[in-house]
Design a protein around this motif. Structure first.
Motif, PDB file in Angstrom:
ATOM      1  N   HIS A   1     -67.910 -41.374  -1.603  1.00 10.89           N
ATOM      2  CA  HIS A   1     -68.154 -41.395  -2.827  1.00 10.89           C
ATOM      3  C   HIS A   1     -69.360 -41.541  -3.466  1.00 10.89           C
ATOM      4  O   HIS A   1     -69.939 -40.850  -4.500  1.00 10.89           O
ATOM      5  N   SER A   2     -70.271 -42.405  -2.676  1.00  8.91           N
ATOM      6  CA  SER A   2     -71.464 -42.768  -3.116  1.00  8.91           C
ATOM      7  C   SER A   2     -72.506 -41.415  -3.042  1.00  8.91           C
ATOM      8  O   SER A   2     -73.604 -41.345  -3.475  1.00  8.91           O
ATOM      9  N   ARG A   3     -72.201 -40.342  -2.373  1.00  9.98           N
ATOM     10  CA  ARG A   3     -73.070 -39.288  -1.787  1.00  9.98           C
ATOM     11  C   ARG A   3     -72.367 -38.187  -2.518  1.00  9.98           C
ATOM     12  O   ARG A   3     -72.966 -36.887  -2.216  1.00  9.98           O
ATOM     13  N   GLY A   4     -71.473 -38.312  -3.367  1.00 10.74           N
ATOM     14  CA  GLY A   4     -70.876 -36.948  -4.238  1.00 10.74           C
ATOM     15  C   GLY A   4     -69.863 -36.112  -3.241  1.00 10.74           C
ATOM     16  O   GLY A   4     -69.963 -34.925  -3.318  1.00 10.74           O
ATOM     17  N   VAL A   5     -69.336 -36.562  -2.100  1.00  8.47           N
ATOM     18  CA  VAL A   5     -68.604 -35.639  -1.214  1.00  8.47           C
ATOM     19  C   VAL A   5     -67.149 -36.251  -1.158  1.00  8.47           C
ATOM     20  O   VAL A   5     -67.014 -37.538  -1.360  1.00  8.47           O
ATOM     21  N   THR A   6     -66.202 -35.337  -1.021  1.00  2.99           N
ATOM     22  CA  THR A   6     -64.827 -35.695  -0.856  1.00  2.99           C
ATOM     23  C   THR A   6     -64.492 -35.326   0.563  1.00  2.99           C
ATOM     24  O   THR A   6     -64.893 -34.371   1.133  1.00  2.99           O
ATOM     25  N   THR A   7     -64.005 -36.672   0.881  1.00  3.44           N
ATOM     26  CA  THR A   7     -63.494 -36.410   2.382  1.00  3.44           C
ATOM     27  C   THR A   7     -61.979 -36.121   2.429  1.00  3.44           C
ATOM     28  O   THR A   7     -61.321 -36.436   1.680  1.00  3.44           O
ATOM     29  N   SER A   8     -61.561 -35.708   3.618  1.00  5.28           N
ATOM     30  CA  SER A   8     -60.033 -35.291   3.784  1.00  5.28           C
ATOM     31  C   SER A   8     -59.815 -35.381   5.277  1.00  5.28           C
ATOM     32  O   SER A   8     -60.303 -35.380   5.950  1.00  5.28           O
ATOM     33  N   VAL A   9     -58.151 -35.533   5.436  1.00  3.32           N
ATOM     34  CA  VAL A   9     -57.469 -35.356   6.607  1.00  3.32           C
ATOM     35  C   VAL A   9     -56.595 -34.302   6.460  1.00  3.32           C
ATOM     36  O   VAL A   9     -56.105 -33.900   5.493  1.00  3.32           O
ATOM     37  N   GLU A  10     -56.609 -33.427   7.687  1.00  2.00           N
ATOM     38  CA  GLU A  10     -55.724 -32.356   7.655  1.00  2.00           C
ATOM     39  C   GLU A  10     -54.534 -32.625   8.409  1.00  2.00           C
ATOM     40  O   GLU A  10     -54.295 -33.367   9.458  1.00  2.00           O
ATOM     41  N   ASP A  11     -53.479 -31.966   8.359  1.00  2.00           N
ATOM     42  CA  ASP A  11     -52.178 -31.806   8.871  1.00  2.00           C
ATOM     43  C   ASP A  11     -52.550 -31.061  10.147  1.00  2.00           C
ATOM     44  O   ASP A  11     -52.410 -29.821  10.455  1.00  2.00           O
ATOM     45  N   HIS A  12     -53.198 -31.826  11.474  1.00  2.00           N
ATOM     46  CA  HIS A  12     -53.826 -31.013  12.342  1.00  2.00           C
ATOM     47  C   HIS A  12     -53.179 -31.712  13.587  1.00  2.00           C
ATOM     48  O   HIS A  12     -53.489 -33.057  13.649  1.00  2.00           O
ATOM     49  N   GLY A  13     -52.978 -30.865  14.556  1.00  3.13           N
ATOM     50  CA  GLY A  13     -52.396 -31.613  15.956  1.00  3.13           C
ATOM     51  C   GLY A  13     -51.185 -32.068  15.809  1.00  3.13           C
ATOM     52  O   GLY A  13     -50.108 -31.631  14.918  1.00  3.13           O
ATOM     53  N   PHE A  14     -50.999 -33.314  16.388  1.00  2.53           N
ATOM     54  CA  PHE A  14     -49.499 -33.916  16.515  1.00  2.53           C
ATOM     55  C   PHE A  14     -49.392 -35.205  16.008  1.00  2.53           C
ATOM     56  O   PHE A  14     -48.229 -35.513  15.433  1.00  2.53           O
ATOM     57  N   PHE A  15     -50.555 -36.062  16.246  1.00  2.00           N
ATOM     58  CA  PHE A  15     -50.470 -37.536  15.772  1.00  2.00           C
ATOM     59  C   PHE A  15     -50.391 -37.629  14.290  1.00  2.00           C
ATOM     60  O   PHE A  15     -49.727 -38.244  13.513  1.00  2.00           O
ATOM     61  N   MET A  16     -51.277 -37.149  13.572  1.00  2.00           N
ATOM     62  CA  MET A  16     -51.617 -37.470  12.193  1.00  2.00           C
ATOM     63  C   MET A  16     -51.233 -36.054  11.388  1.00  2.00           C
ATOM     64  O   MET A  16     -52.102 -35.215  11.024  1.00  2.00           O
ATOM     65  N   ASN A  17     -49.837 -35.749  11.597  1.00  2.00           N
ATOM     66  CA  ASN A  17     -49.513 -34.419  11.153  1.00  2.00           C
ATOM     67  C   ASN A  17     -48.006 -34.905  10.430  1.00  2.00           C
ATOM     68  O   ASN A  17     -47.715 -35.860  10.365  1.00  2.00           O
ATOM     69  N   SER A  18     -47.529 -33.808   9.633  1.00  2.00           N
ATOM     70  CA  SER A  18     -46.581 -33.871   8.703  1.00  2.00           C
ATOM     71  C   SER A  18     -46.891 -34.363   7.436  1.00  2.00           C
ATOM     72  O   SER A  18     -47.805 -35.202   7.299  1.00  2.00           O
ATOM     73  N   SER A  19     -46.161 -33.694   6.345  1.00  2.00           N
ATOM     74  CA  SER A  19     -46.667 -33.995   5.051  1.00  2.00           C
ATOM     75  C   SER A  19     -46.363 -35.589   4.683  1.00  2.00           C
ATOM     76  O   SER A  19     -47.242 -36.221   3.870  1.00  2.00           O
ATOM     77  N   GLU A  20     -45.382 -36.187   5.502  1.00  2.00           N
ATOM     78  CA  GLU A  20     -45.146 -37.831   5.075  1.00  2.00           C
ATOM     79  C   GLU A  20     -46.265 -38.515   5.768  1.00  2.00           C
ATOM     80  O   GLU A  20     -46.769 -39.456   5.128  1.00  2.00           O
ATOM     81  N   ARG A  21     -46.763 -38.358   6.818  1.00  2.00           N
ATOM     82  CA  ARG A  21     -47.926 -38.975   7.553  1.00  2.00           C
ATOM     83  C   ARG A  21     -49.230 -38.993   6.882  1.00  2.00           C
ATOM     84  O   ARG A  21     -49.833 -39.896   6.710  1.00  2.00           O
ATOM     85  N   ILE A  22     -49.629 -37.642   6.656  1.00  2.00           N
ATOM     86  CA  ILE A  22     -50.683 -37.417   5.949  1.00  2.00           C
ATOM     87  C   ILE A  22     -50.901 -38.014   4.354  1.00  2.00           C
ATOM     88  O   ILE A  22     -51.990 -38.606   3.966  1.00  2.00           O
ATOM     89  N   LYS A  23     -49.616 -38.019   3.718  1.00  2.00           N
ATOM     90  CA  LYS A  23     -49.714 -38.549   2.455  1.00  2.00           C
ATOM     91  C   LYS A  23     -49.675 -40.099   2.328  1.00  2.00           C
ATOM     92  O   LYS A  23     -50.143 -40.521   1.832  1.00  2.00           O
ATOM     93  N   ARG A  24     -49.099 -40.511   3.393  1.00  2.00           N
ATOM     94  CA  ARG A  24     -48.870 -42.213   3.574  1.00  2.00           C
ATOM     95  C   ARG A  24     -50.466 -42.661   3.996  1.00  2.00           C
ATOM     96  O   ARG A  24     -50.917 -43.490   3.443  1.00  2.00           O
ATOM     97  N   LEU A  25     -51.280 -41.747   4.864  1.00  2.00           N
ATOM     98  CA  LEU A  25     -52.708 -42.413   4.850  1.00  2.00           C
ATOM     99  C   LEU A  25     -53.488 -41.937   3.737  1.00  2.00           C
ATOM    100  O   LEU A  25     -54.338 -42.834   3.383  1.00  2.00           O
ATOM    101  N   LEU A  26     -53.080 -41.107   2.968  1.00  2.00           N
ATOM    102  CA  LEU A  26     -53.907 -40.744   1.805  1.00  2.00           C
ATOM    103  C   LEU A  26     -53.762 -42.262   0.605  1.00  2.00           C
ATOM    104  O   LEU A  26     -54.621 -42.522   0.143  1.00  2.00           O
ATOM    105  N   HIS A  27     -52.390 -42.351   0.768  1.00  2.00           N
ATOM    106  CA  HIS A  27     -52.187 -43.570  -0.089  1.00  2.00           C
ATOM    107  C   HIS A  27     -52.782 -44.804   0.155  1.00  2.00           C
ATOM    108  O   HIS A  27     -53.137 -45.813  -0.334  1.00  2.00           O
TER     109      HIS A  27
END
Length: 296
Positions: A150-176
């Motif tokens: 935020h301080s550098r004007g960049v947006t970071t993100s996580v992707e539904d990628h691989g097996f551990f941090m995947n599924s719409s439920e898990r990535i949205k849980r991390l987002l929130h």
């Protein structure tokens, strides 16, 4: 939307030396693409993809800047691996600082988006107890990185990628859990299959939170057809295809993206067995055609 490709799509030709990064930019310009997303492992020297650090490669960074300037094709985002679990505190701190270094690189290059992983892509130990045990530490790491972004004007993100941090439920849980406007989702419309989530449902469930979108297609089989197929978490088998040739509901997925109001960067990420440039050109043209059809 701005349509382009991930450099990952050209990885086979870059690995065997038949294309250089400059050739990728020229190809994109010739085919009317509007951006290039850099997956760092795709520009690594042969055999060094998992240890390669683009931020330390001044020569490659200079070549990317020069090729972008010459062709007018901007770099839209950078994708890197990262792992915040299963390491000692010093290694974890080094990983967080490393990702923050890529935030700085994005800012210096006037690239607005950084996608980083949170565990190794191939980590299949995604059962609920381990996920719950690791989740808070992952969220803390992402929060620290996103605060810096935020301080550098960049947006970071996580992707539904691989097996551990995947599924719409898990990535949205991390987002929130991170809860910062500088942390969003890279929605890969096909990768939900790795954990056997329906790609259309996963896209619909997560697209409202997207800062970046990947379009891809897969062949899907219940039984193993032979070598070269990825086994999903639930035991299906998938293999990349030309976008529009596979088993995903590409029209409905594109319709969901359009209906969400998303109007940012879209990268074709081609990883099929058909010839690379054929897959890239045909997939890009199919995305254009399908988007035009769903917008009518």
């Amino acid at each position: 939307m701005k349509l382009g490709l991930s450099s990952y799509s050209f990885r086979p030709l870059m690995e065997n030396g038949s294309m250089q990064i400059e050739d990728v930019f020229v190809w994109l310009e010739a085919h009317g693409a509007e951006h290039l997303e850099i997956a760092t492992l795709s520009v690594a020297p042969p055999g060094a993809d998992m240890s390669y650090e683009l931020r330390d490669d001044a020569e490659m960074l200079g070549r990317i800047r020069a090729a972008s300037g010459k062709t007018g094709i901007p770099v839209s985002g950078i994708c890197i691996g990262a792992n915040f679990i299963g390491t000692d505190p010093a290694d974890r701190r080094a990983q967080i600082d490393r990702v923050k270094g890529y935030v700085d690189l994005c800012s210096d290059m006037e690239v607005g988006f950084l996608r980083h992983d949170v565990v190794h892509w191939g980590n299949r130990s995604a059962d609920t107890p381990e996920f719950e045990r690791e989740f808070a530490g992952i969220a803390e790491a992402c929060h620290e990185i996103a605060s810096h972004a935020h301080s550098r004007g960049v947006t970071t993100s996580v992707e539904d990628h691989g097996f551990f941090m995947n599924s719409s439920e898990r990535i949205k849980r991390l987002l929130h859990a991170v809860g910062l406007p500088s942390f969003k989702l890279t929605v890969d419309v096909g990768n939900f299959l790795c954990v056997d989530e329906d790609p259309l449902m996963g896209t619909r469930a997560s697209i409202a939170h997207a800062s970046f979108v990947h379009f891809k297609d897969f062949y899907v089989r219940r039984n193993e057809p032979g070598p070269g197929w990825l086994k999903t978490y639930g035991g299906q088998f998938i293999r990349g295809s030309v976008f529009g040739y596979g088993d995903l509901e590409t029209h409905a997925i594109a319709e969901a993206v359009v209906a969400s109001g998303y109007d940012g960067f879209v990268s074709l990420e081609y990883e099929g067995n058909e010839p690379t440039l054929f897959g890239c050109e045909t997939g890009l043209n199919n995305i254009r055609r399908i988007l035009a059809e769903v917008k009518r």
